[in-house]
Design a protein around this motif. Structure first.
Motif, PDB file in Angstrom:
ATOM      1  N   TYR A 125      24.891  43.701  36.061  1.00 55.96           N
ATOM      2  CA  TYR A 125      25.337  44.875  35.336  1.00 55.96           C
ATOM      3  C   TYR A 125      26.033  44.453  34.045  1.00 55.96           C
ATOM      4  O   TYR A 125      26.768  43.470  34.013  1.00 55.96           O
ATOM      5  N   GLY A 126      25.822  45.243  32.989  1.00 55.44           N
ATOM      6  CA  GLY A 126      26.324  44.888  31.674  1.00 55.44           C
ATOM      7  C   GLY A 126      27.834  44.854  31.538  1.00 55.44           C
ATOM      8  O   GLY A 126      28.370  44.035  30.812  1.00 55.44           O
ATOM      9  N   ASP A 127      28.547  45.728  32.202  1.00 53.57           N
ATOM     10  CA  ASP A 127      29.992  45.847  32.010  1.00 53.57           C
ATOM     11  C   ASP A 127      30.810  45.033  33.015  1.00 53.57           C
ATOM     12  O   ASP A 127      32.019  45.177  33.077  1.00 53.57           O
ATOM     13  N   MET A 128      30.167  44.205  33.796  1.00 61.21           N
ATOM     14  CA  MET A 128      30.844  43.496  34.880  1.00 61.21           C
ATOM     15  C   MET A 128      31.755  42.390  34.344  1.00 61.21           C
ATOM     16  O   MET A 128      31.316  41.543  33.577  1.00 61.21           O
ATOM     17  N   SER A 129      33.017  42.398  34.761  1.00 64.19           N
ATOM     18  CA  SER A 129      33.976  41.371  34.342  1.00 64.19           C
ATOM     19  C   SER A 129      33.953  40.161  35.254  1.00 64.19           C
ATOM     20  O   SER A 129      34.371  39.077  34.858  1.00 64.19           O
ATOM     21  N   GLY A 130      33.517  40.339  36.479  1.00 65.40           N
ATOM     22  CA  GLY A 130      33.498  39.237  37.433  1.00 65.40           C
ATOM     23  C   GLY A 130      33.161  39.741  38.819  1.00 65.40           C
ATOM     24  O   GLY A 130      32.694  40.853  39.001  1.00 65.40           O
ATOM     25  N   VAL A 131      33.430  38.868  39.788  1.00 64.89           N
ATOM     26  CA  VAL A 131      33.136  39.169  41.190  1.00 64.89           C
ATOM     27  C   VAL A 131      34.397  38.897  42.003  1.00 64.89           C
ATOM     28  O   VAL A 131      35.086  37.908  41.780  1.00 64.89           O
TER      29      VAL A 131
END
Length: 151
Positions: A125-131
């Motif tokens: 996903y484009g807006d993902m900052s991390g996991v």
């Protein structure tokens, strides 16, 4: 430099700017658009140890389990698989995918282990900052952020 020289330099600069804009536009067109992170406040009621750990540490759960089907073509063979993301959460204007530890599929907490197991979830996903990786047995919540340098 006379009028002709100045005019030549101006035309050259305008042409370079137009060429640069053309290249950027074509690059932008060639990049596939990543989907937005799903949001489902209304129909999902978080429960369980992992959800409690997330909310207790200040994360807002914005979507529950997401199944992502994958079709794989290998030579002439058609295969199918799927990825599961346990939660999507938000905190301080950052969005995270959440994976809960499974005893049958442990994640090795090394650089290569985290890359092999979790990087795909940030890249989807484009807006993902991390996991966020949660081990409910140990009661731990780990924030994993990947930075990929393609240069």
């Amino acid at each position: 430099m006379g009028i002709n020289g100045e005019l030549f330099v101006m035309v050259l600069l305008v042409m370079l700017i137009i060429y640069g804009l053309y290249r950027r536009f074509n690059t932008w067109l060639d990049e596939p658009e990543k989907p937005a992170v799903p949001v489902d406040y209304d129909s999902y009621e978080p429960d369980g140890e992992a959800a409690s750990l997330l909310t207790d540490t200040g994360y807002e759960i914005i979507h529950g389990k997401k199944r992502i089907p994958i079709e794989i073509q290998m030579d002439a063979q058609q295969l199918e698989s799927r990825l599961f993301i346990d939660y999507f959460v938000r905190k301080d204007d950052e969005l995270f995918a959440v994976k809960v530890a499974r005893s049958r599929m442990p994640v090795e907490l090394t650089g290569s282990g985290l890359r092999d197991s979790l990087l795909i979830y940030q890249l989807l996903y484009g807006d993902m900052s991390g996991v966020i990786y949660i081990d409910t047995d140990a009661g731990t919540l780990r924030v994993v952020k990947f930075t990929v340098d393609l240069e």
